[in-house]
Design a protein around this motif. Sequence first.
Motif, short mmCIF file in Angstrom:
data_model
loop_
_atom_site.label_atom_id
_atom_site.label_comp_id
_atom_site.label_asym_id
_atom_site.label_seq_id
_atom_site.Cartn_x
_atom_site.Cartn_y
_atom_site.Cartn_z
N CYS A 152 29.75 42.49 42.75
CA CYS A 152 28.95 44.03 42.63
C CYS A 152 28.49 44.17 41.04
O CYS A 152 29.03 44.04 40.29
N GLY A 153 27.52 45.00 41.18
CA GLY A 153 26.91 45.69 39.96
C GLY A 153 25.55 45.76 39.88
O GLY A 153 24.85 45.50 40.74
N THR A 187 26.35 47.87 44.22
CA THR A 187 27.16 49.13 43.89
C THR A 187 27.77 48.93 42.65
O THR A 187 27.84 47.93 41.83
N THR A 188 28.12 50.08 42.20
CA THR A 188 28.76 50.39 40.65
C THR A 188 30.21 49.97 40.44
O THR A 188 30.52 49.91 39.25
N THR A 199 29.13 40.14 26.65
CA THR A 199 30.21 39.55 27.37
C THR A 199 30.46 40.45 28.55
O THR A 199 29.85 41.61 28.69
N VAL A 200 31.14 40.07 29.56
CA VAL A 200 31.46 40.68 30.70
C VAL A 200 32.70 41.76 30.82
O VAL A 200 33.47 41.12 30.17
N ILE A 201 32.65 42.81 31.51
CA ILE A 201 33.89 43.40 31.66
C ILE A 201 33.62 43.81 33.42
O ILE A 201 32.83 43.75 34.05
N ALA A 202 34.93 43.65 33.90
CA ALA A 202 34.90 43.61 35.32
C ALA A 202 36.23 44.37 35.71
O ALA A 202 37.42 44.53 35.07
N GLU A 203 36.16 44.92 37.23
CA GLU A 203 37.37 45.59 38.05
C GLU A 203 37.34 44.50 39.41
O GLU A 203 36.25 44.38 39.77
N CYS A 216 38.22 39.87 48.38
CA CYS A 216 38.32 40.18 47.05
C CYS A 216 36.52 40.80 46.86
O CYS A 216 35.76 40.32 46.99
N VAL A 217 36.79 42.00 45.97
CA VAL A 217 35.60 42.58 45.30
C VAL A 217 35.63 42.58 43.87
O VAL A 217 36.53 43.23 43.42
N ILE A 218 34.61 42.22 43.16
CA ILE A 218 34.68 42.28 41.74
C ILE A 218 33.25 43.06 41.26
O ILE A 218 32.48 42.99 41.84
#
Length: 571
Positions: free
Chosen positions: A327-328, A424-425, A508-512, A450-452
């Motif tokens: 997501c993003g 989604t954010t 670069t990427v940041i993720a939850e 899983c959701v990233i």
Amino acid sequence: MLSLKDRLTEILINNKLITAEHLAQALSVQTTKGGKLSDIIVELKFVKESELITALSEGLGLPLIDLKRFKIDLDIVKLIPVNIARHYQIIPVSKMGDTITLAMADPLNIFAIDHVQALTGFKINPIISSVTDINQTIESSYPDTSKGIIDDLVKEMTVSSIELIKEEKDVSLSEQELGRMSHEAPVIKVVNMILEESIKKKASDVLVEPFEKKLRIRFRIDGMLREQKAPPKSMHTSIVSRIKVIAELDIAEHRLPQDGRFKVKILDREVDFRVSVLPSSFGEKVAIRILDKLQVNLDMKKLGFSDYALETLAKVSALPHGMILVCGPTGSGKTTTLYAVLKSVDSPDKNIVTVEDPVEFQLEGINQVTARPEIGLSFAAALRSILRQDPDIIMIGEIRDYETVDIAIKSALTGHLVLSTLHTTTASGAVVRLVNMGVEPYLINSSLVCVIAQKLVRKICLHCKESYLLKDEIAQSLSLDVSKIGKLQFYKGKGCQHCFNSGYSGRTVIAEVLQFSQKIRDLILTGSQEQFIKQQARMEGMKTLRENGLEVALKGNTTIEEVLRVTTPDE
């Protein structure tokens, strides 16, 4: 004689158009960045340009002229070369005897008056006009103005290094005039120059935007829009026509949006471009997405994910069935992440099929289908056919509606690994979004593994990187545990020629990463709100986007300001 700066401050203060505080702020900006004080005051929106020139006219006792309502004598214009007119922002409006009346943005510029007087041999009678009006009048009054700007734009281009891979189609008779314009050498040079510059500057998008009096060109570099040198507004129609021709669009259609694509060879590599043309108030706006394979890294370990995220992705992508969602917002690298996952699991014993709109990059060994809704090949229709192709892994470019998500979930439940994206954010927000689309909670629990949620942050330029110590009060406001971190040493870019003085280079990427434990599945089943799912996930060890971003900043890869720009505070 007082300088314009001194007279300007005196006039503005006396007329109560600006406060002493605003004046001090404007002077500070001038000291830092340079430029005219009058321009800075207008840019900061302390005073309107019209109010400024009216106050100047009254304060200096000089007449004010509205050039829009005044017909300029082109014979008089020829007395002053265009480069001088542009440099001093002046335009001659009339000649009487041995005197020229000169419209000036800065009527107290003695150098301009002396220069013109020496150049023409005439006495100068200065009057006041706005910068906008003078610039517009210069563009319309000098016959070769456009040519001069084009020459300036392309003077460094001796031979274009751009080669169109697929040549344009023949132009029909009804489109003959537009076709002729799009094939003229200056237009081709300018379009090639724009494309070449965008690739050299590693831009992801190019925007060609028409306004009432000017044309604006902007590049999106590292996620931020930057304005570039632009040709005159008079070239807008021919530039758009040229882009339409090479993208094989209808150059005679100006009322409806159009989408196309083309490919060019530049610097010994092929680059794909996606084109979107949108009618606007002042003409057609063009957005060009650049798909440069050299700028895309499909190595999971080099994308910037944390060790926890990499371990989780490796574990869930090895599962025989289930659904993984990334997501993003638009442009956050979701498709790149999915491609990287596919490359990491690709092997000769797996049948991998994707359906995308459109296919962004060709991946060797993977079957890719382009969705074409206009002929009935939607995501849902393509998915039905794909399931008859005996796939092991399915990637869906984007879940947009209930029909698509329904087939995707059924695919995940019937022994396929399904990868897709959702707008989604946050990771927990994806669950709520699926419920809103009509998916039953028990189906979400059965299929989703899983959701990233991810975003991109700009990396600090390595050429001008410098360290600094964060103040304790700022650390507390960011909920940073000083006892665990120790020394609050962070980094920032000073700005240099390598990063166009931005202090950043690359992203670069940041993720939850949200994994579905039994407690989280119970919350979903009972219809819990997003914040409760997020709360439980954090208790189980999930790092939020803000937390992961601060970790990346602490490692020296990005700045705290950048993390705060792209993430929201945790509740």
